[in-house]
Design a protein around this motif. Structure first.
Motif, short mmCIF file in Angstrom:
data_model
loop_
_atom_site.label_atom_id
_atom_site.label_comp_id
_atom_site.label_asym_id
_atom_site.label_seq_id
_atom_site.Cartn_x
_atom_site.Cartn_y
_atom_site.Cartn_z
N THR A 146 6.07 -33.47 7.20
CA THR A 146 5.92 -32.64 6.00
C THR A 146 6.87 -33.19 4.94
O THR A 146 7.69 -34.06 5.23
N SER A 147 6.73 -32.71 3.72
CA SER A 147 7.57 -33.19 2.63
C SER A 147 7.56 -32.16 1.52
O SER A 147 6.70 -31.26 1.50
N SER A 154 0.27 -27.77 -0.83
CA SER A 154 -0.21 -26.62 -0.09
C SER A 154 -0.22 -25.37 -0.97
O SER A 154 -1.22 -24.64 -1.02
N LYS A 155 0.87 -25.14 -1.67
CA LYS A 155 0.96 -23.97 -2.55
C LYS A 155 -0.07 -24.04 -3.68
O LYS A 155 -0.70 -23.04 -4.02
N ALA A 156 -0.23 -25.22 -4.27
CA ALA A 156 -1.18 -25.38 -5.37
C ALA A 156 -2.61 -25.11 -4.93
O ALA A 156 -3.38 -24.45 -5.64
N PRO A 167 1.51 -27.09 4.76
CA PRO A 167 2.21 -28.32 4.37
C PRO A 167 2.10 -29.46 5.37
O PRO A 167 2.04 -30.62 4.97
N THR A 168 2.03 -29.15 6.67
CA THR A 168 1.88 -30.22 7.66
C THR A 168 0.49 -30.83 7.58
O THR A 168 0.31 -32.05 7.61
N GLU A 175 -1.31 -38.77 3.99
CA GLU A 175 -1.22 -40.02 4.76
C GLU A 175 -2.59 -40.67 4.90
O GLU A 175 -2.78 -41.84 4.60
N ALA A 176 -3.53 -39.88 5.41
CA ALA A 176 -4.86 -40.41 5.75
C ALA A 176 -5.62 -40.91 4.55
O ALA A 176 -6.39 -41.88 4.64
#
Length: 198
Positions: A146-147, A154-156, A167-168, A175-176
């Motif tokens: 996560t970052s 996630s929030k957006a 978030p994960t 990444e993908a």
């Protein structure tokens, strides 16, 4: 653990080392920039379905997912109803999880609504959360799950009606989909972000 060398002599991220579908995915898709709404919607959906499962399981079922969800055509999936949910729950070829299926329908509707910001709004929203300083892990121990950027994404998305976008899961999406280069330093596929997507 750093990159490992496969039987073909190429260094790879350890999870993509063995010959087979996961190696092909690692070499040709993981970390390669996506293009088009349906491609982004497909990856968003499959990452949500992967939650709690192995990616190998989802990859093996991807053709069935594509059939079940109308090729991930956003308009088609947005029009699915309760009957389609039951049809999907009876489809043994996919992962039968009611919450994830219902989330996919909700996300398709949210993606349609997002078009008010332009035809490529979903793609632009995700890419807007690319890290200013992309990670450069040398070992699997240095890789993140996560970052701050995936949390913000996630929030957006949640504020726009998307679900199952924690978030994960969003870090895995980033990444993908080539939002940043996810490969370990020393992996032969590092730097492949600019390749033409499948």
């Amino acid at each position: 653990m750093g990159p490992t060398t496969g039987d073909d002599g190429l260094a790879r991220c350890p999870w993509g080392d063995a010959a087979g579908p996961m190696r092909t995915y690692h070499d040709l898709e993981w970390g390669v920039r996506l293009a088009g709404e349906s491609a982004w919607f497909e990856r968003l959906t499959l990452e949500a379905f992967q939650s709690g499962l192995s990616w190998a399981t989802i990859l093996a079922k991807r053709p069935a997912f594509r059939d079940a969800f109308a090729g991930f055509d956003v308009d088609a999936v947005a029009a699915f109803d309760a009957g389609d949910v039951e049809r999907l729950m009876a489809d043994a070829a996919i992962v039968r999880n009611r919450r994830k299926i219902e989330a996919t329908l909700a996300n398709a509707r949210a993606a349609v609504a997002l078009r008010e910001d332009g035809d490529d709004a979903l793609e632009r929203l995700v890419l807007a959360h690319a890290p200013d300083v992309p990670p450069s892990p040398r070992t699997t121990e240095e890789q993140q799950t996560t970052s701050p950027e995936s949390l913000a994404l996630s929030k957006a998305l949640k504020t726009r009606g998307f679900t199952f976008v924690g978030p994960t899961t969003m870090f895995a999406l980033m990444e993908a989909s080539g939002v940043f280069d996810p490969h370990l330093v020393g992996c032969h596929a590092r730097g492949a972000i600019s390749r033409v997507p499948r």
